[in-house]
Design a protein around this motif. Structure first.
Motif, PDB file in Angstrom:
ATOM      1  N   LEU A  15      20.227  -6.349  35.031  1.00 33.04           N
ATOM      2  CA  LEU A  15      19.249  -7.221  34.392  1.00 33.04           C
ATOM      3  C   LEU A  15      18.680  -6.573  33.130  1.00 33.04           C
ATOM      4  O   LEU A  15      18.559  -7.215  32.082  1.00 33.04           O
ATOM      5  N   LEU A  16      18.339  -5.296  33.233  1.00 35.82           N
ATOM      6  CA  LEU A  16      17.776  -4.597  32.072  1.00 35.82           C
ATOM      7  C   LEU A  16      18.800  -4.550  30.939  1.00 35.82           C
ATOM      8  O   LEU A  16      18.479  -4.792  29.777  1.00 35.82           O
ATOM      9  N   VAL A  17      20.056  -4.255  31.287  1.00 36.93           N
ATOM     10  CA  VAL A  17      21.095  -4.202  30.266  1.00 36.93           C
ATOM     11  C   VAL A  17      21.302  -5.576  29.651  1.00 36.93           C
ATOM     12  O   VAL A  17      21.467  -5.721  28.438  1.00 36.93           O
ATOM     13  N   PHE A  18      21.252  -6.604  30.492  1.00 36.44           N
ATOM     14  CA  PHE A  18      21.362  -7.966  29.962  1.00 36.44           C
ATOM     15  C   PHE A  18      20.256  -8.217  28.937  1.00 36.44           C
ATOM     16  O   PHE A  18      20.505  -8.758  27.863  1.00 36.44           O
ATOM     17  N   ALA A  19      19.042  -7.804  29.269  1.00 37.52           N
ATOM     18  CA  ALA A  19      17.922  -8.022  28.348  1.00 37.52           C
ATOM     19  C   ALA A  19      18.179  -7.309  27.020  1.00 37.52           C
ATOM     20  O   ALA A  19      17.960  -7.866  25.939  1.00 37.52           O
ATOM     21  N   VAL A  20      18.672  -6.071  27.084  1.00 39.81           N
ATOM     22  CA  VAL A  20      18.924  -5.308  25.858  1.00 39.81           C
ATOM     23  C   VAL A  20      19.985  -5.999  25.011  1.00 39.81           C
ATOM     24  O   VAL A  20      19.824  -6.181  23.799  1.00 39.81           O
ATOM     25  N   ILE A  21      21.077  -6.427  25.656  1.00 37.50           N
ATOM     26  CA  ILE A  21      22.164  -7.068  24.909  1.00 37.50           C
ATOM     27  C   ILE A  21      21.682  -8.384  24.301  1.00 37.50           C
ATOM     28  O   ILE A  21      21.986  -8.708  23.152  1.00 37.50           O
ATOM     29  N   LEU A  22      20.873  -9.118  25.061  1.00 45.15           N
ATOM     30  CA  LEU A  22      20.345 -10.382  24.558  1.00 45.15           C
ATOM     31  C   LEU A  22      19.457 -10.150  23.327  1.00 45.15           C
ATOM     32  O   LEU A  22      19.547 -10.866  22.328  1.00 45.15           O
ATOM     33  N   VAL A  23      18.617  -9.120  23.409  1.00 47.79           N
ATOM     34  CA  VAL A  23      17.732  -8.841  22.276  1.00 47.79           C
ATOM     35  C   VAL A  23      18.548  -8.451  21.050  1.00 47.79           C
ATOM     36  O   VAL A  23      18.258  -8.878  19.930  1.00 47.79           O
ATOM     37  N   ASN A  24      19.620  -7.662  21.263  1.00 48.76           N
ATOM     38  CA  ASN A  24      20.469  -7.321  20.123  1.00 48.76           C
ATOM     39  C   ASN A  24      21.081  -8.559  19.498  1.00 48.76           C
ATOM     40  O   ASN A  24      21.204  -8.656  18.276  1.00 48.76           O
ATOM     41  N   PHE A  25      21.452  -9.509  20.336  1.00 53.12           N
ATOM     42  CA  PHE A  25      21.993 -10.770  19.832  1.00 53.12           C
ATOM     43  C   PHE A  25      20.940 -11.489  18.987  1.00 53.12           C
ATOM     44  O   PHE A  25      21.216 -11.963  17.888  1.00 53.12           O
ATOM     45  N   LEU A  26      19.708 -11.531  19.488  1.00 54.06           N
ATOM     46  CA  LEU A  26      18.636 -12.193  18.737  1.00 54.06           C
ATOM     47  C   LEU A  26      18.396 -11.488  17.413  1.00 54.06           C
ATOM     48  O   LEU A  26      18.158 -12.122  16.391  1.00 54.06           O
ATOM     49  N   VAL A  27      18.463 -10.146  17.439  1.00 47.43           N
ATOM     50  CA  VAL A  27      18.265  -9.398  16.196  1.00 47.43           C
ATOM     51  C   VAL A  27      19.347  -9.769  15.189  1.00 47.43           C
ATOM     52  O   VAL A  27      19.084  -9.969  13.995  1.00 47.43           O
ATOM     53  N   GLU A  28      20.584  -9.921  15.683  1.00 48.75           N
ATOM     54  CA  GLU A  28      21.660 -10.279  14.755  1.00 48.75           C
ATOM     55  C   GLU A  28      21.463 -11.683  14.186  1.00 48.75           C
ATOM     56  O   GLU A  28      21.794 -11.929  13.029  1.00 48.75           O
ATOM     57  N   LEU A  29      20.908 -12.584  14.993  1.00 45.96           N
ATOM     58  CA  LEU A  29      20.584 -13.908  14.454  1.00 45.96           C
ATOM     59  C   LEU A  29      19.499 -13.778  13.387  1.00 45.96           C
ATOM     60  O   LEU A  29      19.540 -14.442  12.361  1.00 45.96           O
ATOM     61  N   ALA A  30      18.544 -12.878  13.648  1.00 49.10           N
ATOM     62  CA  ALA A  30      17.471 -12.691  12.677  1.00 49.10           C
ATOM     63  C   ALA A  30      18.015 -12.141  11.364  1.00 49.10           C
ATOM     64  O   ALA A  30      17.575 -12.537  10.283  1.00 49.10           O
ATOM     65  N   TYR A  31      19.016 -11.237  11.449  1.00 50.26           N
ATOM     66  CA  TYR A  31      19.650 -10.743  10.217  1.00 50.26           C
ATOM     67  C   TYR A  31      20.109 -11.916   9.364  1.00 50.26           C
ATOM     68  O   TYR A  31      19.908 -11.946   8.164  1.00 50.26           O
ATOM     69  N   ALA A  32      20.779 -12.864  10.026  1.00 51.68           N
ATOM     70  CA  ALA A  32      21.360 -13.978   9.288  1.00 51.68           C
ATOM     71  C   ALA A  32      20.275 -14.833   8.655  1.00 51.68           C
ATOM     72  O   ALA A  32      20.465 -15.394   7.577  1.00 51.68           O
ATOM     73  N   LEU A  33      19.109 -14.927   9.320  1.00 51.77           N
ATOM     74  CA  LEU A  33      18.012 -15.688   8.724  1.00 51.77           C
ATOM     75  C   LEU A  33      17.528 -14.987   7.463  1.00 51.77           C
ATOM     76  O   LEU A  33      17.172 -15.611   6.474  1.00 51.77           O
ATOM     77  N   VAL A  34      17.512 -13.652   7.498  1.00 53.52           N
ATOM     78  CA  VAL A  34      16.993 -12.890   6.361  1.00 53.52           C
ATOM     79  C   VAL A  34      18.028 -12.821   5.241  1.00 53.52           C
ATOM     80  O   VAL A  34      17.696 -12.953   4.067  1.00 53.52           O
ATOM     81  N   ASP A  35      19.284 -12.636   5.612  1.00 55.45           N
ATOM     82  CA  ASP A  35      20.289 -12.286   4.602  1.00 55.45           C
ATOM     83  C   ASP A  35      21.320 -13.398   4.401  1.00 55.45           C
ATOM     84  O   ASP A  35      22.137 -13.667   5.273  1.00 55.45           O
ATOM     85  N   PRO A  36      21.296 -14.046   3.234  1.00 56.63           N
ATOM     86  CA  PRO A  36      22.240 -15.143   2.974  1.00 56.63           C
ATOM     87  C   PRO A  36      23.695 -14.679   2.970  1.00 56.63           C
ATOM     88  O   PRO A  36      24.595 -15.463   3.209  1.00 56.63           O
ATOM     89  N   ARG A  37      23.925 -13.371   2.698  1.00 63.89           N
ATOM     90  CA  ARG A  37      25.301 -12.878   2.656  1.00 63.89           C
ATOM     91  C   ARG A  37      25.956 -13.000   4.023  1.00 63.89           C
ATOM     92  O   ARG A  37      27.145 -13.239   4.135  1.00 63.89           O
ATOM     93  N   LEU A  38      25.161 -12.850   5.086  1.00 67.28           N
ATOM     94  CA  LEU A  38      25.716 -12.991   6.429  1.00 67.28           C
ATOM     95  C   LEU A  38      25.938 -14.455   6.771  1.00 67.28           C
ATOM     96  O   LEU A  38      26.891 -14.810   7.440  1.00 67.28           O
ATOM     97  N   ARG A  39      25.012 -15.305   6.296  1.00 70.06           N
ATOM     98  CA  ARG A  39      25.146 -16.734   6.595  1.00 70.06           C
ATOM     99  C   ARG A  39      26.445 -17.290   6.054  1.00 70.06           C
ATOM    100  O   ARG A  39      27.096 -18.082   6.700  1.00 70.06           O
ATOM    101  N   SER A  40      26.816 -16.871   4.842  1.00 69.06           N
ATOM    102  CA  SER A  40      28.013 -17.449   4.249  1.00 69.06           C
ATOM    103  C   SER A  40      29.266 -16.898   4.898  1.00 69.06           C
ATOM    104  O   SER A  40      30.342 -17.437   4.722  1.00 69.06           O
ATOM    105  N   GLY A  41      29.119 -15.808   5.664  1.00 68.02           N
ATOM    106  CA  GLY A  41      30.266 -15.290   6.403  1.00 68.02           C
ATOM    107  C   GLY A  41      31.288 -14.658   5.482  1.00 68.02           C
ATOM    108  O   GLY A  41      31.863 -15.313   4.627  1.00 68.02           O
ATOM    109  N   ARG A  42      31.494 -13.354   5.624  1.00 65.17           N
ATOM    110  CA  ARG A  42      32.415 -12.712   4.699  1.00 65.17           C
ATOM    111  C   ARG A  42      33.829 -12.733   5.244  1.00 65.17           C
ATOM    112  O   ARG A  42      34.056 -12.661   6.423  1.00 65.17           O
TER     113      ARG A  42
END
Lengths: 529, 315, 278
Positions: free
Chosen positions: B288-315
Motif C-alpha cells: 500500500l505504501l509503495v502504491f501511494a509513492v508510485i501514485l504520487v510520482n505519477f501525479l508529479v509527472e502530470l504536474a510537470y506537464a501542466l507547468v511545461d508546454p514542452r512535455l504537453r506537445s510530446g517530444r
C-alpha cells in the motif's frame, strides 16, 4: 544632439578594470557597429547602457540617451526606460525566451509593463510587432511556444519584444553569431529595415568585421576595454590607422600561403553512404520513424589534398564526419581509407583509424581537464600498444614542437593554456600518430580572427611539411575558401555541388550554393591588401 | 498531452506490477517458510500445516502471486493472522490516521518552504538570506522524532497546549482530531520544509541566471518582478520532483513519528505485525505504501506537464 | 575575501571540525571511555549532568557521554557501509547505463532504479526486518539498497553530459572502448559530484540509522546506539530531559557537520565556481 552619447566611460567589476575611457556616439536612424574580439569589452559597454551589469560593477563617466543621463538614474527609473526607450537583442536565441510562456504573452509583456492597457489590446499590438519582425499571425499564431520555433524564428520573437514599443535605441549583442549564414542575412536585413523605418539608433555589437562593414554607418573598434578607432564605415575601413585595427582587418581576410600538392591516388573514398537515425514514435504503439541524415553521399579525397565540406547546421556534415571516423555505423555504402574499409564488421578497424585523426571545434571541451598535456597528446597511441616510454615522450615533444609549443608544455595541465594554444595542442594530438588524413571539424570556428589566422597558417605549413591531407568541415565560407583545394556543398544530407574551390566560389552552379554565397557577409573588395 | 498521460499511465501500471512482484519475491525467496516464521520456533506441525494451507503455501508460486494481486484488486488483502480480521479493514482504520497526517505535513511543508525559499532567493547574499539558510541547515540535520520529543516536552508537558500523544478520533469532530495531529505533522514537516526551502532557493537562483530572465529585465521588469513572473514557474520543475520524493518520506517518516505520539496509524500496525510476525499484514501495508509513492510520482509527472508546454506537445 | 566566500570556507571548517569530533570520539571509544557502558550502576541511575558524569547517567546508571561515544561507532559504521554499498553498486551501474545510453540496458537499469526509489529506506528496512529480524546489518542493507539508485542516477546524468564532450570523442577516435573511457575519462570527472553526494548520503545514513534504531529495527541492545538511547529516554522525558537531549544533539551535530562539509566541498570542487575564480 546625439541619441546616445557615451563619454569617458570606465567600468570595473570587483575592482578589475574592464573599460577605459570609452566614448561613442550614435544618431537616430543610424547604425553603429562595435567590433572587437572576445574580452574587448564590447558587450560590457552595451550592458552599461542598459544598466544590467553584474554585481560589483562600478561605472564612471557619462552616458546620455536623448540628453538624459543614464548612470545617475535609480533602478526604478531604469526599469521604466528599459523596453520602452531601449530595446535589446541577445546572442543566444535558443535560451533568450521563457520556455513556459507563449510568444504572444512574452511580446505583450513588454507593452503591459510600460502601458496601462487591457491585455487584449496588448495582444493585438504584440501581433503587429511580430508581424513587423516577419512572423505573420497566420503562420506563427501568438499561442506558439518557443520550443516550436527555429533559432532564427526565436530571434525574430526577441526582436519583436525589443521593438514593440518603438524604442529610440536598439542594442543588438552578437544577434546572429549563433545562426546559420542564410538566417543571419535575413536577420541583418530585418534589423536594418526596422532602423530605417522607425528612425531608431542601432548599436550592433559583433566580432565579425564583415557583418558591420555591410550594414553599419559608423564603426568603433574596441580592444582590451578601449576604443582604438572610430568613424564612418567606408572611410574608416579604407584608411585604418591603429595597428590593432589593421591587424584585425588583415586577419579577417587572411589566406595562408599554400601550394596545392594533391596527387592522383585517392586516400579517402566515400561511396553511396547512408545514415538513418530512429526518431521517437509518433503514437504509443506506432513504429518508430527514421531520419535520413546522410543520403547516399559519395566523394574521393586524394593524397595531399585539402577538401572542404560546407553546409548549415543540420545538413548532415557532422554525422558524415563521425561515420568517417568510425564513431557511428552507416546503414549502407562504404568508407575506405587507402582502399581499406573503416569498419570490419561492426568494429572499426584500428589500423585504418590510426591513419586518420580529428580536431574538434571547442578548444575548451576537447581535453580531459584532469590529465597533463603529455598524456592528452599521447592518447592516440592507445592503438599502438607496447610502445616504449622514451619513444612516446620523444613523439610528444616532436608533435608539440611542430605546432609551435615547447616540449616542456607536456607537463602542464590544459587550463594553463589559451584557446588558441589549446587548438594547437589538439592539432599536436592529431599529428602524433603521423596520420595521412586529418579531419578538421569546425576546427577554427570558435577562435578569434587573429588566432584563427595563425592556426590556418600552421595547418598550411603542417600539410606541406608532412604531406597531410585535410577534410575541412565548416559552416564558414571564407575560411574554407582560404584553406582548401576543392570544396563540397552539403544540404539536407546530400552533396549538391562539388568542384575546385575557386571555381565554385566564383561560378556557383547550384541555387543553394548561390544562396549561401550571397548570404555570407563580405568585406568590400580590395580591403586589407 | 494525451500521449504523455497514456505513457505515464502505462509506466504507472508497470511500476505497480514490478513493485508487487518484488515484494512478493522478497517474502517468498528470503530464507525460511513464511508460515514457520509466523508461528515461531515452537509451532506444532498440524498448526503449521493448517496455516500453510490457509496461506495457500501448498500452491505453486505463480498461482499464489496471482491470487494475492487479484485479491488486492478486489480490495481483499487477506486475513490478518494475529488480529483475525480482514487486513483491508485493519489498514482502512489505520489509514484514517496516517494519510491525513502525511497530507497535513505535506501541506505544512509547502506552505512554509515556498515563501521562505522565494524570500531568501530574492535577497541572495544578504544577512537575512544567510540567517535563513543557517536555520534551514539546522532543520535539515534535526532528527524528526527527536524534534517531536522536544516539542512534547515544551508544548504538551510544560505549556499543556496539546496532549502528549494519542489520537482523538474523527468521530469527535474535525478540530480535536486535527489538534492531535498538529504536533506530529509539524515534527514531520520541519525537516522537509527546510530541505524544500533550500531546493526552492537554489532552483530560483539557477533560473535567475538564465538568459530569458535577462531578456525579461531588458523589457523593463524589476528584479523582483522578473523573479515572480519568469523564474518562479521555471523553478517549479525541480521543486515538484522534490515534493514528490518528500511525500514518500512523509508517509514512511510517519511510521516513526506515530511511535512518538502513540498514534494508531499504519506505523503502529506495521510494528505490531512485525513483532507478531504477521507477514500477511506486513506485505499488504508495504504494498500500500509503495502504491501511494508510485501514485504520487505519477501525479508529479502530470504536474510537470501542466507547468511545461514542452512535455504537453510530446517530444 | 568577500563575505560570501568567507562563509563558504567557514562551512568547510565547521563541517570538518564537527565530523572530525564525532569520528574522533568513535575511534577514541575503542581505546578509552570515561565509564564502561556494559556495566550497570543502578545506585547512580538517572543523574543529571555533573562533574562526575559530564552528561549524566541513564536509567541503568550508565554514563551517557560514554554511551554517545560508543554509539557514534554504530552510527558511523552503519552510514559508511551503507554509502559504500550505494557507491559500489550504484556508480558502476550508472556508468554502464551512460556508456550504453538510450539502449534497452540503460532503460532497464534506470527503471530498476525508479522501482527501488518507490520503496523508502524505512520500508525496505521494515521488509527485511520482518523476515530476518532486526539487526545493525539489516539496517546497513536497507539504507545501502536505497543509496544505490541515488548514486546510479547521479553518475549516469553526470556521465551523459561528459559523453557528449569532445574529449570523449577524441578518446573514441583513439580507439578506446566504452569501459576504458568510463573509468579513465568519465569517473575522474564525476568524482567531485560523487564525493559531495557521498557526504550528503553519509549524513542521511546517520539520520536513517537513528530512526531505525529508535523504532527498534537497528542495532540491538546491549550495543549502544543513539536512536535506541532516545527511545529509552522517551518515557522519562518529563523528569530526565538530559537523557533525550544529549543523544539528540549528537545526531543533530553530526548530521549538521556532514552537511556543512558537503556544502563546503561542493563550493571547493565545483568546476563552475572554480572557472569563475581563474
Amino acid at each position: 544632439m546625439s541619441l546616445l552619447d557615451i563619454r569617458n566611460l570606465s567600468l570595473s567589476i570587483h575592482g578589475t578594470p574592464i573599460l577605459h575611457d570609452v566614448s561613442l556616439r550614435l544618431d537616430p536612424g543610424r547604425i553603429l557597429g562595435v567590433i572587437g574580439e572576445s574580452g574587448s569589452g564590447k558587450s560590457m559597454t552595451a550592458f552599461t547602457v542598459m544598466r544590467l551589469l553584474p554585481e560589483g560593477a562600478e561605472a564612471s563617466g557619462q552616458v546620455t540617451l536623448d540628453g538624459q543621463p543614464i548612470l545617475s538614474r535609480s533602478e526604478a527609473q531604469m526599469c521604466a526606460l528599459r523596453g520602452r526607450d531601449i530595446g535589446m537583442v541577445f546572442q543566444e536565441p535558443m535560451t533568450a525566451l521563457n520556455p513556459l510562456k507563449t510568444i504572444g504573452d512574452q511580446v505583450a509583456e513588454t507593452i503591459l509593463i510600460h502601458e496601462k492597457i487591457p491585455k487584449r489590446a496588448a495582444m493585438i499590438r504584440a501581433a503587429k510587432a511580430l508581424a513587423r519582425a516577419e512572423l505573420p499571425q497566420d503562420r506563427f499564431p501568438l499561442s506558439r511556444y518557443p520550443h516550436e520555433l527555429s533559432g532564427g524564428q526565436r530571434q525574430r520573437v526577441v526582436i519583436a519584444m525589443a521593438i514593440a514599443l518603438r524604442p529610440k535605441l536598439l542594442i543588438a549583442d552578437e544577434p546572429t553569431t549563433a545562426l546559420d549564414v542564410t538566417t543571419q542575412a535575413q536577420i541583418l536585413r530585418l534589423l536594418t529595415r526596422l532602423v530605417r523605418e522607425d528612425g531608431m539608433g542601432l548599436m550592433m555589437i559583433t566580432h565579425d568585421l564583415a557583418v558591420v562593414a555591410e550594414m553599419a554607418d559608423e564603426i568603433a573598434i574596441m580592444q582590451k576595454g578601449r576604443v582604438v578607432e572610430a568613424g564612418p564605415t567606408g572611410a574608416l575601413l579604407e584608411n585604418l590607422q591603429h595597428p590593432y585595427s589593421r591587424a584585425l582587418l588583415a586577419a579577417s581576410t587572411h589566406a595562408p600561403a599554400r601550394s596545392p600538392a594533391a596527387q592522383d591516388t585517392p586516400l579517402l573514398e566515400v561511396t553511396a553512404v547512408h545514415r538513418f537515425y530512429p526518431t521517437p514514435r509518433k503514437s504509443l504503439f506506432g513504429a518508430p520513424g527514421r531520419f535520413h541524415a546522410v543520403k547516399g553521399v559519395s566523394f574521393k579525397l586524394r593524397k595531399g589534398e585539402s577538401l572542404g565540406l560546407v553546409g548549415e547546421s543540420g545538413c548532415g556534415k557532422s554525422t558524415l564526419t563521425r561515420a568517417i571516423l568510425g564513431l557511428e555505423q552507416i546503414q549502407d555504402g562504404a568508407i575506405r581509407l587507402n582502399g581499406r574499409p573503416v569498419f570490419q564488421g561492426r568494429q572499426p578497424d584500428p589500423e585504418v583509424r590510426r591513419r586518420m585523426q580529428v580536431v574538434f571545434q571547442d578548444p575548451y571541451g576537447s581535453f580531459n581537464p584532469r590529465h597533463r598535456v603529455g598524456r592528452l597528446v599521447a592518447e592516440p597511441f592507445h592503438l599502438s600498444p607496447n610502445m616504449p616510454r622514451a619513444e612516446r615522450d620523444t613523439a610528444v615533444a616532436e608533435a608539440l614542437t611542430a605546432v609551435g609549443l615547447t616540449p616542456g608544455d607536456a607537463d602542464k595541465y590544459i587550463h594553463e593554456f589559451s584557446g588558441g594554444q589549446r587548438q594547437r595542442i589538439a592539432i599536436a594530438r592529431a599529428l602524433i600518430t603521423r596520420p595521412e588524413l586529418i579531419l578538421l571539424d569546425e576546427a577554427v570556428s570558435a577562435l578569434d580572427v587573429q588566432v584563427r589566422a595563425r592556426i590556418l597558417d600552421l595547418l598550411a605549413d603542417l600539410s606541406a611539411r608532412y604531406g597531410l591531407s585535410y577534410l575541412f568541415i565548416s559552416h564558414d565560407l571564407s575560411v574554407v575558401r582560404a584553406i582548401t583545394d576543392r570544396v563540397m556543398v552539403m544540404k539536407a544530407g546530400e552533396i549538391v555541388e562539388a568542384g575546385p574551390t575557386e571555381t565554385v566560389f566564383r561560378d556557383p552552379r547550384h541555387p543553394y550554393t548561390r544562396q549561401l554565397l550571397a548570404a555570407a557577409p563580405r568585406l568590400p573588395e580590395g580591403l586589407g591588401s | 498531452m494525451t500521449r504523455y498521460i497514456l505513457t505515464r499511465l502505462l509506466s504507472l501500471v508497470l511500476s505497480l506490477v514490478a513493485a508487487s512482484v518484488a515484494i512478493f519475491l522478497v517474502i517468498e525467496i528470503l530464507p525460511g517458510d513464511p508460515a514457520a516464521i509466523m508461528l515461531g520456533v515452537n509451532a506444532q506441525p498440524d498448526t503449521l500445516a493448517a496455516l500453510r494451507a490457509e496461506m495457500g503455501l501448498d500452491q505453486p508460486m505463480v498461482i499464489r502471486y496471482l491470487a494475492w494481486v487479484g485479491g488486492m484488486l478486489h480490495g481483499d488483502f487477506g486475513t490478518s493472522y494475529t488480529y483475525h480480521t480482514p487486513v483491508a479493514k485493519l489498514i482502512g482504520d489505520r489509514l484514517a490516521v496516517s494519510l491525513p497526517l502525511a497530507l497535513f505535513s505535506l501541506l505544512l511543508t509547502v506552505v512554509i518552504a515556498f515563501p521562505v525559499g522565494i524570500w531568501a532567493a530574492a535577497r541572495r547574499g544578504s544577512a537575512a538570506d544567510t540567517l535563513i539558510m543557517g536555520i534551514t541547515q539546522l532543520g535539515v540535520a534535526i532528527p524528526n522524532f527527536w524534534f517531536a520529543m522536544l516539542m512534547v516536552v515544551l508544548f504538551a508537558i510544560n505549556l499543556r497546549w496539546f496532549s502528549a500523544g494519542g489520537f482523538a478520533g474523527w468521530d469527535k469532530g474535525l478540530l480535536p482530531a486535527l489538534k492531535s495531529l498538529t504536533l506530529p505533522a509539524v515534527a514531520l514537516a520541519l525537516p522537509q520544509a527546510s530541505i524544500l526551502a533550500r531546493v526552492m532557493r537554489s532552483a530560483l537562483l539557477d533560473t535567475l541566471s538564465e538568459d530569458f530572465v535577462r531578456t525579461a529585465r531588458a523589457k523593463g521588469l524589476s528584479r523582483a518582478k522578473a523573479l515572480r513572473r519568469h523564474a518562479l514557474r521555471n523553478a517549479l520543475i525541480p521543486v515538484l520532483t522534490i515534493i514528490g520524493m518528500q511525500f514518500s518520506f512523509l508517509l514512511a517518516g510517519g511510521i516513526i513519528i506515530e511511535n512518538v505520539f502513540y498514534l494508531p496509524g499504519l506505523g503502529r500496525l506495521i510494528f505490531q505485525s512485525i513483532s507478531a510476525r504477521d507477514l500477511i499484514t506486513v506485505e499488504s501495508v508495504v504494498m500500500l505504501l509503495v502504491f501511494a509513492v508510485i501514485l504520487v510520482n505519477f501525479l508529479v509527472e502530470l504536474a510537470y506537464a501542466l507547468v511545461d508546454p514542452r512535455l504537453r506537445s510530446g517530444r | 575575501m568577500s563575505p560570501m566566500r568567507f562563509l563558504r570556507s567557514r562551512n568547510l571548517v565547521i563541517g570538518a571540525l564537527l565530523t572530525g569530533l564525532f569520528t574522533g570520539a568513535a575511534l577514541l571509544s575503542f581505546l578509552w571511555v570515561p565509564y564502561d557502558v556494559t556495566q550497570m550502576d543502578i545506585a547512580h541511575k538517572i543523574k543529571p549532568p555533573s562533574g562526575v558524569h559530564w552528561l549524566g547517567t541513564d536509567h541503568y546508571g550508565r554514563d551517557i557521554l560514554s554511551m554517545i561515544m560508543v554509539g557514534a561507532r554504530t552510527s558511523i559504521a552503519v552510514a559508511v557501509l551503507a554509502v559504500g554499498i550505494g557507491m559500489g553498486l550504484g556508480v558502476p551501474l550508472g556508468l554502464w547505463a551512460a556508456a550504453r545510453r538510450f539502449s534497452l540496458l540503460d532503460e532497464v537499469i534506470m527503471r530498476g532504479n525508479d522501482l527501488v526509489f518507490a520503496f523508502p529506506s524505512l520500508i525496505i528496512a521494515v521488509m527485511i526486518t520482518a523476515i530476518l529480524g532486526p539487526s545493525a546489518t539489516n539496517a546497513i542493507i536497507a539504507i545501502g539498497i536505497f543509496n544505490i539508485p541515488v548514486f546510479a542516477r547521479l553518475s549516469r546524468s553526470g556521465a551523459l553530459g561528459l559523453w557528449n564532450r569532445d574529449f570523449i570523442l577524441a578518446a573514441r577516435v583513439a580507439g578506446k572502448g566504452a569501459m576504458r573511457i568510463s573509468f579513465e575519462h568519465v569517473l575522474p570527472n564525476i568524482l567531485n559530484l560523487l564525493i559531495v553526494q557521498g557526504t550528503i548520503q553519509f549524513s542521511m545514513g546517520i539520520l536513517a540509522e537513528a530512526g531505525l534504531s529508535y523504532v527498534g529495527l537497528g542495532a540491538q541492545p546491549p550495543t549502544p546506539s543513539w536512536g535506541r538511547m532516545l527511545a529509552d529516554s522517551q518515557t522519562m522525558i518529563s523528569f530526565a530531559p538530559h537523557m533525550a537531549l544529549f543523544p539528540g544533539l549528537a545526531i543533530l551535530l553530526t548530521v549538521l557537520g556532514l552537511n556543512l562539509l558537503g556544502d563546503g566541498l561542493r563550493d571547493l570542487l565545483d568546476p563552475k565556481l572554480r572557472r569563475g575564480r581563474t
